[in-house]
Write a protein that holds these residues in place. Structure first.
Motif, PDB file in Angstrom:
ATOM      1  N   PRO A 140       1.541 -21.539  -8.901  1.00 17.64           N
ATOM      2  CA  PRO A 140       1.534 -22.932  -9.348  1.00 17.64           C
ATOM      3  C   PRO A 140       1.259 -23.059 -10.842  1.00 17.64           C
ATOM      4  N   SER A 141       1.468 -24.260 -11.351  1.00 21.59           N
ATOM      5  CA  SER A 141       1.170 -24.527 -12.758  1.00 21.59           C
ATOM      6  C   SER A 141      -0.329 -24.405 -13.009  1.00 21.59           C
ATOM      7  N   THR A 142      -0.672 -24.060 -14.209  1.00 22.94           N
ATOM      8  CA  THR A 142      -2.097 -23.931 -14.556  1.00 22.94           C
ATOM      9  C   THR A 142      -2.668 -25.298 -14.913  1.00 22.94           C
ATOM     10  N   GLY A 143      -3.999 -25.418 -14.767  1.00 18.35           N
ATOM     11  CA  GLY A 143      -4.682 -26.651 -15.124  1.00 18.35           C
ATOM     12  C   GLY A 143      -4.621 -27.703 -14.038  1.00 18.35           C
ATOM     13  N   ARG A 144      -5.531 -28.673 -14.126  1.00 24.10           N
ATOM     14  CA  ARG A 144      -5.597 -29.801 -13.193  1.00 24.10           C
ATOM     15  C   ARG A 144      -5.455 -29.344 -11.740  1.00 24.10           C
ATOM     16  N   LEU A 145      -6.406 -28.511 -11.319  1.00 20.41           N
ATOM     17  CA  LEU A 145      -6.328 -27.926  -9.985  1.00 20.41           C
ATOM     18  C   LEU A 145      -6.424 -28.966  -8.875  1.00 20.41           C
ATOM     19  N   PHE A 146      -6.882 -30.137  -9.196  1.00 21.36           N
ATOM     20  CA  PHE A 146      -7.054 -31.211  -8.207  1.00 21.36           C
ATOM     21  C   PHE A 146      -5.782 -32.041  -8.026  1.00 21.36           C
ATOM     22  N   ASP A 147      -4.749 -31.741  -8.789  1.00 26.25           N
ATOM     23  CA  ASP A 147      -3.517 -32.533  -8.791  1.00 26.25           C
ATOM     24  C   ASP A 147      -2.436 -31.812  -7.983  1.00 26.25           C
ATOM     25  N   ALA A 148      -1.941 -32.433  -6.928  1.00 21.25           N
ATOM     26  CA  ALA A 148      -0.920 -31.800  -6.084  1.00 21.25           C
ATOM     27  C   ALA A 148       0.382 -31.571  -6.840  1.00 21.25           C
TER      28      ALA A 148
ATOM     29  N   VAL B 273       0.357 -34.925   0.518  1.00 23.84           N
ATOM     30  CA  VAL B 273       0.372 -34.571  -0.905  1.00 23.84           C
ATOM     31  C   VAL B 273       0.766 -33.107  -1.116  1.00 23.84           C
ATOM     32  N   CYS B 274       0.622 -32.272  -0.072  1.00 22.66           N
ATOM     33  CA  CYS B 274       1.044 -30.867  -0.167  1.00 22.66           C
ATOM     34  C   CYS B 274       2.497 -30.662   0.240  1.00 22.66           C
ATOM     35  N   SER B 275       3.176 -31.701   0.713  1.00 20.55           N
ATOM     36  CA  SER B 275       4.527 -31.558   1.259  1.00 20.55           C
ATOM     37  C   SER B 275       5.554 -30.983   0.282  1.00 20.55           C
ATOM     38  N   PRO B 276       5.450 -31.214  -1.049  1.00 19.50           N
ATOM     39  CA  PRO B 276       6.438 -30.605  -1.954  1.00 19.50           C
ATOM     40  C   PRO B 276       6.468 -29.079  -1.890  1.00 19.50           C
ATOM     41  N   LEU B 277       5.399 -28.458  -1.421  1.00 23.13           N
ATOM     42  CA  LEU B 277       5.393 -27.002  -1.280  1.00 23.13           C
ATOM     43  C   LEU B 277       6.460 -26.545  -0.278  1.00 23.13           C
ATOM     44  N   PHE B 278       6.834 -27.412   0.643  1.00 19.68           N
ATOM     45  CA  PHE B 278       7.804 -27.053   1.677  1.00 19.68           C
ATOM     46  C   PHE B 278       9.206 -27.581   1.376  1.00 19.68           C
ATOM     47  N   THR B 279       9.329 -28.465   0.414  1.00 20.00           N
ATOM     48  CA  THR B 279      10.616 -29.130   0.193  1.00 20.00           C
ATOM     49  C   THR B 279      11.202 -28.904  -1.194  1.00 20.00           C
ATOM     50  N   HIS B 280      10.404 -28.423  -2.145  1.00 18.15           N
ATOM     51  CA  HIS B 280      10.916 -28.298  -3.507  1.00 18.15           C
ATOM     52  C   HIS B 280      11.951 -27.174  -3.583  1.00 18.15           C
ATOM     53  N   PRO B 281      13.117 -27.432  -4.193  1.00 13.96           N
ATOM     54  CA  PRO B 281      14.184 -26.419  -4.238  1.00 13.96           C
ATOM     55  C   PRO B 281      13.766 -25.088  -4.852  1.00 13.96           C
TER      56      PRO B 281
ATOM     57  N   ASN C 251       9.444 -29.511 -14.217  1.00 13.60           N
ATOM     58  CA  ASN C 251       9.495 -30.355 -15.407  1.00 13.60           C
ATOM     59  C   ASN C 251       9.490 -31.835 -15.046  1.00 13.60           C
ATOM     60  N   ASP C 252       9.568 -32.115 -13.764  1.00 15.81           N
ATOM     61  CA  ASP C 252       9.625 -33.500 -13.293  1.00 15.81           C
ATOM     62  C   ASP C 252       8.421 -33.781 -12.391  1.00 15.81           C
ATOM     63  N   GLN C 253       7.253 -33.901 -12.995  1.00 13.44           N
ATOM     64  CA  GLN C 253       6.036 -34.178 -12.230  1.00 13.44           C
ATOM     65  C   GLN C 253       6.101 -35.551 -11.548  1.00 13.44           C
ATOM     66  N   GLN C 254       6.699 -36.523 -12.244  1.00  9.00           N
ATOM     67  CA  GLN C 254       6.819 -37.857 -11.650  1.00  9.00           C
ATOM     68  C   GLN C 254       7.723 -37.815 -10.421  1.00  9.00           C
ATOM     69  N   GLY C 255       8.755 -36.953 -10.469  1.00 13.60           N
ATOM     70  CA  GLY C 255       9.651 -36.817  -9.327  1.00 13.60           C
ATOM     71  C   GLY C 255       8.933 -36.287  -8.101  1.00 13.60           C
ATOM     72  N   LEU C 256       7.992 -35.346  -8.312  1.00 15.26           N
ATOM     73  CA  LEU C 256       7.207 -34.819  -7.195  1.00 15.26           C
ATOM     74  C   LEU C 256       6.354 -35.915  -6.573  1.00 15.26           C
ATOM     75  N   ALA C 257       5.716 -36.713  -7.423  1.00 12.23           N
ATOM     76  CA  ALA C 257       4.865 -37.800  -6.919  1.00 12.23           C
ATOM     77  C   ALA C 257       5.698 -38.834  -6.145  1.00 12.23           C
ATOM     78  N   LYS C 258       6.890 -39.140  -6.670  1.00 14.91           N
ATOM     79  CA  LYS C 258       7.763 -40.100  -5.988  1.00 14.91           C
ATOM     80  C   LYS C 258       8.218 -39.559  -4.632  1.00 14.91           C
ATOM     81  N   HIS C 259       8.487 -38.252  -4.599  1.00 12.64           N
ATOM     82  CA  HIS C 259       8.911 -37.645  -3.328  1.00 12.64           C
ATOM     83  C   HIS C 259       7.815 -37.807  -2.274  1.00 12.64           C
TER      84      HIS C 259
END
Length: 587
Positions: free
Chosen positions: A469-477, A451-459, A484-492
């Protein structure tokens, strides 16, 4: 296939780079810095990086082969860019970051080009600095922060810096790379006011000045280009009486060379008498562009591809979505009804990285800290499922860390803390039996890494100089990266876990990890809450100034109920985990 695309048409491709460079110089001279400059610079740097990776020898040789019909400013600009790309690639920077460093190096020379021309013509005694407010504003506005930060090193290019204790140690790694490239290019570029030096002498001068923490940046140049790089003209005559130019370094004590005044039917020679080889001090222009294709011809290309001793400029890398085949075989073996321990041990031993790691981890859990001497012994100590989780996490971490980028040390340390906390919470649940637990702590740790992998792969993080990181929902990777594409991160993340053959329950847990604990089904409640709580606590420690939203407070309140922990005990757990994780995995 066009002529420029043929492997042996190096002259045409190099002339193409010079043409792009000339157009950029003209653009900077005639127009104020803007979007066109950014686009043209990025296109040029991308082409140069591609050329350097595919055909490093002929391109790098241009540094030592001045052209009679090319202006010194253009020659210096290309040399700085080649050296910047070489140092960056040799130090495993990702292509996106390398591209911006090349753009920064280019800006250092062609932005204040009038001042550089004055310096080159000896009308100016000091080396120019970049002081273009419009350039800085444009780079800041378009988010090219790494480019902006790295082009500031021109303030440090002066002779007094090239002595012990004179080098600016406070610069970032990426600024150091550009500064090293600039400091190298000035003495080895022909017809500049700087004292002319060989590559070896220039490297030695910088090595004596560099602070200890930066030495690895030039140590990486030992294999390529080496102290006698391609393009070096040697004071060593062949049997035919020709003066050779190095076209390829074969080993530490042997090079392949071609006659400098080469005729089309002249063959290359191997020189093995290394002690007798001395580079001629002064560089010399080649007879014409056509010699590039004669020196680095189709025969050289074929030999280079088949030469196992040849040093490539870039180390081989692997797609993050492609796990090691042996690891997949290990996973398949463990899932079989009857596991053959000997076969499984043999599979692990085929991967030295995994074999050493599983033995080290087995040693750590030994009560008497006795070293695990064999993979089989380690396998028996861990058990099959735990072994697979440990090996998968290690292999995935290795894939994610193949390339360096500015904020990698920070996201790496955050990820290590989050995985350590998640495993600690899982261990607490299993030990105190506060909830039913069907997962091992090592499996929860692996899940957290996914769940932390986008930290290493996001352009956006590839070239960021600061991670916020974005503010709020600290429990959400998905909130770890501003996107702007939160669903894209989850799909990745889901696709990555699928590519690494993770079980279906893992895939569901990844999708549901940011759901409030009380809204989760019992089968997922504990595992998802371990991951979400670890993320929230890690973010509170890493970013203490960020406010905690109402949703996060509610999440942690429900998590404390599940873990049967008070607010104070959860804070204490987080602080202890931070101290232990840092001692376990220092950055």
């Amino acid at each position: 296939m066009s002529a420029a695309d043929k492997p042996h048409c190096h002259a045409q491709r190099i002339k193409g780079l010079y043409s792009q460079l000339t157009a950029l110089v003209t653009l900077h001279h005639q127009h104020a810095f803007g979007v066109k400059h950014i686009q043209a610079s990025r296109q040029f740097s991308a082409q140069l990086i591609t050329e350097l990776k595919q055909y490093p020898e002929p391109l790098f040789a241009q540094i030592l082969l001045p052209k009679a019909n090319v202006q010194t400013l253009s020659q210096l600009s290309l040399n700085v860019c080649i050296l910047t790309a070489t140092v960056a690639i040799r130090n495993h920077l990702n292509d996106t970051a390398t591209q911006q460093l090349v753009c920064a190096a280019l800006t250092c020379v062609i932005s204040p080009q009038k001042a550089w021309q004055d310096w080159l013509s000896r009308e100016r005694s000091t080396i120019p600095t970049v002081d273009d407010k419009r350039l800085k504003l444009a780079l800041q506005k378009t988010g090219h922060h790494l480019w902006l930060q790295s082009q500031e090193v021109t303030h440090y290019i002066e002779p007094s810096r090239l002595r012990p204790d004179g080098w600016p140690a406070h610069l970032t790694t990426h600024q150091q790379i550009v500064l090293i490239a600039l400091s190298l290019s000035l003495p080895i570029t022909a017809n500049t006011p700087a004292p002319q030096m060989t590559m070896f002498a220039a490297l030695k001068q910088i090595a004596l000045a560099l602070p200890a923490q930066c030495m690895h940046l030039i140590n990486s140049l030992i294999d390529f280009p080496g102290t006698l790089p391609p393009g070096s003209i040697l004071n060593h005559r062949t049997e035919e009486g020709q003066i050779p130019v190095i076209i390829t370094r074969v080993t530490d004590k042997a090079v392949k060379a071609a006659p400098f005044n080469m005729e089309s039917n002249t063959e290359t020679v191997s020189i093995n008498r290394w002690p007798s080889i001395r580079q001629i001090y002064k560089t010399s222009p080649p007879r014409g562009w056509h010699v590039m294709d004669q020196w680095w011809n189709q025969e050289w290309q074929t030999d280079a591809l088949n030469d196992s001793l040849r040093r490539p400029v870039a180390q081989p890398t692997f797609k993050v979505t492609s796990p090691p085949p042996d690891l997949l075989n290990i996973q398949d073996k463990v899932q079989q009804p009857s596991v053959n321990t000997s076969e499984l041990s043999d599979l692990i031993e085929r991967q030295p990285l995994l074999a050493s790691y599983i033995q080290d981890s087995a040693t750590q859990i030994s009560r008497l800290q006795l070293p695990a001497r064999t993979v089989r012994q380690s396998l028996m100590m861990h058990g099959f499922e735990r072994t697979v989780s440990i090996l998968t996490e290690r292999a995935l971490s290795h894939r994610l860390n193949q390339h360096h980028f500015p904020v990698r040390p920070h996201v790496n340390q955050f990820t290590q803390l989050a995985t350590y906390m998640a495993a600690g919470l899982a261990h607490h649940v299993a030990t105190d039996k506060v909830q039913s637990m069907h997962y091992l702590a090592e499996q929860i740790s692996l899940l957290t890494l996914f769940v932390c992998s986008p930290l290493f792969t996001h352009p956006s993080l590839k070239v960021a100089t600061n991670w916020q990181p974005s503010t709020g929902r600290l429990f959400d990777a998905c909130q770890l990266v501003e996107s702007n594409d939160q669903q894209g991160l989850a799909k990745h993340t889901h696709s990555l876990a699928l590519a690494w053959h993770q079980p279906r329950t893992f895939l569901i847990a990844i999708q549901q990890h940011a759901t409030l604990p009380q809204q989760l089904p019992p089968s997922l409640r504990t595992v998802c809450t371990c991951v979400g709580t670890a993320l929230a606590l890690s973010r509170q420690l890493f970013f203490p100034d960020q406010p905690t939203c109402v949703m996060t407070e509610e999440y942690l309140a429900q998590a404390r109920q599940i873990f049967n922990l008070t607010e104070t005990s959860l804070v204490t757990f987080a602080q202890q985990s931070a101290a232990e994780a840092q001692a376990r995995c220092p950055i």
